[in-house]
Design a protein around this motif. Structure first.
Motif, PDB file in Angstrom:
ATOM      1  N   LEU A   1       0.829  -1.206   0.000  1.00 39.60           N
ATOM      2  CA  LEU A   1       0.000   0.000   0.000  1.00 39.60           C
ATOM      3  C   LEU A   1       0.865   1.259   0.000  1.00 39.60           C
ATOM      4  O   LEU A   1       0.592   2.221  -0.755  1.00 39.60           O
ATOM      5  CB  LEU A   1      -0.932   0.015   1.212  1.00 39.60           C
ATOM      6  CG  LEU A   1      -2.139  -0.908   1.161  1.00 39.60           C
ATOM      7  CD1 LEU A   1      -2.871  -0.877   2.506  1.00 39.60           C
ATOM      8  CD2 LEU A   1      -3.076  -0.461   0.056  1.00 39.60           C
ATOM      9  N   LEU A   2       1.887   1.263   0.830  1.00 45.39           N
ATOM     10  CA  LEU A   2       2.778   2.433   0.868  1.00 45.39           C
ATOM     11  C   LEU A   2       3.508   2.604  -0.455  1.00 45.39           C
ATOM     12  O   LEU A   2       3.686   3.736  -0.937  1.00 45.39           O
ATOM     13  CB  LEU A   2       3.780   2.303   2.020  1.00 45.39           C
ATOM     14  CG  LEU A   2       3.219   2.464   3.425  1.00 45.39           C
ATOM     15  CD1 LEU A   2       4.278   2.128   4.467  1.00 45.39           C
ATOM     16  CD2 LEU A   2       2.699   3.878   3.624  1.00 45.39           C
TER      17      LEU A   2
ATOM     18  N   ASP B   1       2.467   1.566  -3.449  1.00 43.86           N
ATOM     19  CA  ASP B   1       1.496   2.023  -4.446  1.00 43.86           C
ATOM     20  C   ASP B   1       1.174   3.516  -4.266  1.00 43.86           C
ATOM     21  O   ASP B   1       1.078   4.268  -5.253  1.00 43.86           O
ATOM     22  CB  ASP B   1       0.195   1.213  -4.362  1.00 43.86           C
ATOM     23  CG  ASP B   1       0.366  -0.204  -4.885  1.00 43.86           C
ATOM     24  OD1 ASP B   1       1.374  -0.448  -5.594  1.00 43.86           O
ATOM     25  OD2 ASP B   1      -0.490  -1.057  -4.556  1.00 43.86           O
ATOM     26  N   SER B   2       1.016   3.950  -3.024  1.00 45.28           N
ATOM     27  CA  SER B   2       0.718   5.367  -2.801  1.00 45.28           C
ATOM     28  C   SER B   2       1.913   6.247  -3.173  1.00 45.28           C
ATOM     29  O   SER B   2       1.743   7.354  -3.679  1.00 45.28           O
ATOM     30  CB  SER B   2       0.304   5.635  -1.361  1.00 45.28           C
ATOM     31  OG  SER B   2       1.408   5.424  -0.492  1.00 45.28           O
ATOM     32  N   ARG B   3       3.121   5.765  -2.958  1.00 52.89           N
ATOM     33  CA  ARG B   3       4.310   6.525  -3.337  1.00 52.89           C
ATOM     34  C   ARG B   3       4.406   6.629  -4.856  1.00 52.89           C
ATOM     35  O   ARG B   3       4.739   7.694  -5.393  1.00 52.89           O
ATOM     36  CB  ARG B   3       5.559   5.826  -2.762  1.00 52.89           C
ATOM     37  CG  ARG B   3       6.851   6.606  -2.963  1.00 52.89           C
ATOM     38  CD  ARG B   3       8.027   5.913  -2.316  1.00 52.89           C
ATOM     39  NE  ARG B   3       8.166   4.539  -2.750  1.00 52.89           N
ATOM     40  CZ  ARG B   3       9.097   4.074  -3.579  1.00 52.89           C
ATOM     41  NH1 ARG B   3       9.984   4.892  -4.079  1.00 52.89           N
ATOM     42  NH2 ARG B   3       9.139   2.820  -3.924  1.00 52.89           N
ATOM     43  N   LYS B   4       4.092   5.523  -5.581  1.00 53.54           N
ATOM     44  CA  LYS B   4       4.156   5.543  -7.035  1.00 53.54           C
ATOM     45  C   LYS B   4       3.072   6.450  -7.637  1.00 53.54           C
ATOM     46  O   LYS B   4       3.288   7.096  -8.646  1.00 53.54           O
ATOM     47  CB  LYS B   4       4.002   4.122  -7.589  1.00 53.54           C
ATOM     48  CG  LYS B   4       5.226   3.271  -7.406  1.00 53.54           C
ATOM     49  CD  LYS B   4       4.989   1.905  -8.018  1.00 53.54           C
ATOM     50  CE  LYS B   4       6.196   1.017  -7.781  1.00 53.54           C
ATOM     51  NZ  LYS B   4       5.988  -0.325  -8.288  1.00 53.54           N
ATOM     52  N   SER B   5       1.926   6.500  -6.993  1.00 55.36           N
ATOM     53  CA  SER B   5       0.844   7.324  -7.528  1.00 55.36           C
ATOM     54  C   SER B   5       1.109   8.810  -7.319  1.00 55.36           C
ATOM     55  O   SER B   5       0.661   9.643  -8.081  1.00 55.36           O
ATOM     56  CB  SER B   5      -0.497   6.942  -6.915  1.00 55.36           C
ATOM     57  OG  SER B   5      -0.471   7.258  -5.530  1.00 55.36           O
ATOM     58  N   HIS B   6       1.867   9.222  -6.329  1.00 56.04           N
ATOM     59  CA  HIS B   6       2.162  10.620  -6.070  1.00 56.04           C
ATOM     60  C   HIS B   6       3.437  11.068  -6.774  1.00 56.04           C
ATOM     61  O   HIS B   6       3.780  12.235  -6.712  1.00 56.04           O
ATOM     62  CB  HIS B   6       2.323  10.882  -4.563  1.00 56.04           C
ATOM     63  CG  HIS B   6       1.032  10.773  -3.826  1.00 56.04           C
ATOM     64  ND1 HIS B   6      -0.062  11.548  -4.122  1.00 56.04           N
ATOM     65  CD2 HIS B   6       0.645   9.973  -2.774  1.00 56.04           C
ATOM     66  CE1 HIS B   6      -1.058  11.239  -3.302  1.00 56.04           C
ATOM     67  NE2 HIS B   6      -0.641  10.261  -2.464  1.00 56.04           N
TER      68      HIS B   6
END
Length: 114
Positions: free
Chosen positions: A102-103, A105-110
């Motif tokens: 999750l972390l 994925d959230s880092r890649k999306s930002h």
């Protein structure tokens, strides 16, 4: 001469049918002391070695079975405890891996696109 060895005739017995004969002699000397036990029915004190000669095998068998029972119960408890700990660790690893995903994925999306 006939007076020396002649038994005395005592009164009739309680039933009144037959005379009772007595050959008891009167003496003034005491009987010799016997070195054996006082009473024939009095048991001899048991020595501890006699207990183990009689009950040694049963005692050893009971102690051995108790020890083996304890070892089997301890082994079963240890196996179950180890399985429980391993299951907890696997669940913790899965939760940490999902948190890392999750972390990530959230880092890649930002991340800004280049």
């Amino acid at each position: 001469m006939g007076l020396l060895a002649r038994p005395k005739l005592l009164p009739f017995s309680k039933q009144g049918t037959a005379p009772v004969w007595s050959s008891r002699t009167l003496t003034t000397t005491r009987p010799l002391r016997q070195t054996g036990p006082r009473y024939a029915s009095e048991p001899q004190p048991e020595k501890p070695i006699n207990f183990y000669k009689t009950h040694g095998r049963a005692f050893f068998k009971a102690i051995t079975l108790a020890f083996l029972t304890y070892q089997i119960a301890y082994w079963a408890w240890l196996t179950l405890e180890t399985e429980d700990i391993m299951d907890q660790k696997k669940r913790e690893i899965k939760s940490l891996e999902s948190e890392v995903r999750l972390l990530d994925d959230s880092r890649k999306s930002h991340r800004p696109a280049t």
